[in-house]
Design a protein around this motif. Sequence first.
Motif, PDB file in Angstrom:
ATOM      1  N   UNK A 226       0.826  -1.212   0.000  1.00 48.09           N
ATOM      2  CA  UNK A 226       0.000   0.000   0.000  1.00 48.09           C
ATOM      3  C   UNK A 226       0.858   1.259   0.000  1.00 48.09           C
ATOM      4  N   UNK A 227       0.470   2.238  -0.810  1.00 45.25           N
ATOM      5  CA  UNK A 227       1.161   3.513  -0.838  1.00 45.25           C
ATOM      6  C   UNK A 227       2.515   3.494  -1.515  1.00 45.25           C
ATOM      7  N   UNK A 228       2.801   2.465  -2.323  1.00 49.93           N
ATOM      8  CA  UNK A 228       4.111   2.381  -2.984  1.00 49.93           C
ATOM      9  C   UNK A 228       4.306   3.519  -3.981  1.00 49.93           C
TER      10      UNK A 228
ATOM     11  N   UNK B 222      -0.163   6.522  -7.193  1.00 56.02           N
ATOM     12  CA  UNK B 222      -0.068   7.453  -6.064  1.00 56.02           C
ATOM     13  C   UNK B 222      -1.388   8.194  -5.894  1.00 56.02           C
ATOM     14  N   UNK B 223      -1.976   8.054  -4.731  1.00 51.76           N
ATOM     15  CA  UNK B 223      -3.244   8.702  -4.453  1.00 51.76           C
ATOM     16  C   UNK B 223      -4.456   7.947  -4.942  1.00 51.76           C
ATOM     17  N   UNK B 224      -4.236   6.823  -5.652  1.00 50.19           N
ATOM     18  CA  UNK B 224      -5.364   6.016  -6.142  1.00 50.19           C
ATOM     19  C   UNK B 224      -5.905   5.173  -5.003  1.00 50.19           C
TER      20      UNK B 224
ATOM     21  N   UNK C 227      -4.034  -1.643   5.359  1.00 52.00           N
ATOM     22  CA  UNK C 227      -4.232  -2.332   4.091  1.00 52.00           C
ATOM     23  C   UNK C 227      -4.756  -1.392   3.013  1.00 52.00           C
ATOM     24  N   UNK C 228      -4.552  -1.835   1.777  1.00 49.64           N
ATOM     25  CA  UNK C 228      -5.226  -1.259   0.622  1.00 49.64           C
ATOM     26  C   UNK C 228      -5.910  -2.401  -0.114  1.00 49.64           C
TER      27      UNK C 228
END
Length: 520
Positions: free
Chosen positions: A39-41, A70-72, A83-84
């Motif tokens: 997440x957030x890579x 990014x930001x998605x 988590x994402x």
Amino acid sequence: MRLAQLAVMATSLMACGIVICKAQAAPAAAKTPDIWWSPGAGKTLPAFVSYPNEYGSLGLLNVDGPVNTKGNAFFEAIGANGRACVSCHQPGHDMSVSAAALRNRWEVTQGKDPVFAAIDGKNCPNLPQDDPKSHSLLLERGLFRIFLPWPPKGQDGKPIEPEFTLEVVRDPTGCNTSPVYGLNSPTPMVSVYRRPRPVVNTKYTTHQLFGVTPFNGKDGMPTSRDPDTGKPVSMNLMADAREPTLKTQAASAALTHLQREAALTPEQLQQIFSFESQLYGAQVTNTVAGSLIEPNGPPALGPYNLAKGREGTLGNNITNQVFPLGDGWTTLPRGADAVLNARNAMRESIARGERVFMFRTFWIRDSMHLNTVGLGNPTKRTCATCHGMHMMGMDTANGWMDIGTTNLPWAVETPQNPWTTQQPQMPLFKVTCDKSLAPHPFLGRVIYTQDPGRALITGRCNDVGTIVMQQMRGLASRAPYFSNGSASTLRDLVDYYDRRYTIGYTSEEKDDLVNFLSVL
């Protein structure tokens, strides 16, 4: 010829200096060594990217072009547990995840990755977080805990009076008898364990074409509707069909699996929906057969063909085969070149496997919502009878079936099955159907099941153990198989069907089927 023999003959196509035709206008996107997306890579997902797997490589196609993650909302940690969506729907694993990848992730992060969050990444949230045994179903089978209210609730939020009672017979995870999380807790819940479904090729899993009517053809019950449009939906999205659309599934998952405190914003929901709607995935190379997306190749294979394929189309033997291989994927005469001979032999095996899938008949018996819809019991059919959607191999119409993967006497890990030596890992429930109703036509009034399936949503006796079949694309990247992960390999999957329906496949037929399934 066996897969192992072919692999020995073609140890490496590239090492021999042989170039199989280039992909269909695929950008020079590479196999990326960084296969796990955290997440957030903030990385960019290319328009086309391939990921290696046991049988070759998977290809992902973003038809709208590269995706800046990014930001998605699909790729960002938007819940309380870090988590994402991508945590459980990894690009390198056909937008699902494999048990092997989860085991590797445990080793790399010492169990600290958010994918192991206690809410559903453990056998039960009250177990020790740092002990891999607490996560055994996730690490060994790729199963997440699905916790559902009991008795079930309708779409209006009101409780549904079930047609059966539910008792816990065996509880290896401890969750169904837990005073906090179990059936007798202050908020009674049932815990079952299932594989995450791939969120790719979604125009097929969410189509509103063939068979999408106000009533389900399997049982005559009303079809779920899209809350945005009011139209009936295919109900092919989840194992128990509890969510009607990608948007409602994302909204629910954010609150449960991601433990988000507030609902997704309209912008976040649209980001997730848009990403999932433009993504196609399928195998693009086979280690022996070579490229699966070369010019004039099989019209069923590869993500490019999926992107332009027709959703909601019922496959047939003439104009719309389920997985058409066509005439363009020709083989060359045998010669002195061992690698080319192996490639040709593998392609011939794949073609034979497709014919077994389409035309090899066997007797299908005692399967709820299949042998009860006018086909007879037994009925002599083929794999393509149920796995009939053009390009997908899932059910074209809405509905769910019981092929025995969770119900005794066919489910694995039961004393009735002499072919398994596994220790029981899954819960076991005793379902007793109400005396005022006719008994289940194949299993009687008392049913033992590891997962009641759709019945946990409807409360109906005849739905016990029924599961919505899923798509057959990208199988090579997301083992194990079936909703409960009971088939570790593609060969295990084929062997299960062979046992369940007493098909009597020959060794060559099994090898050919595995080779065929591995290139989808």
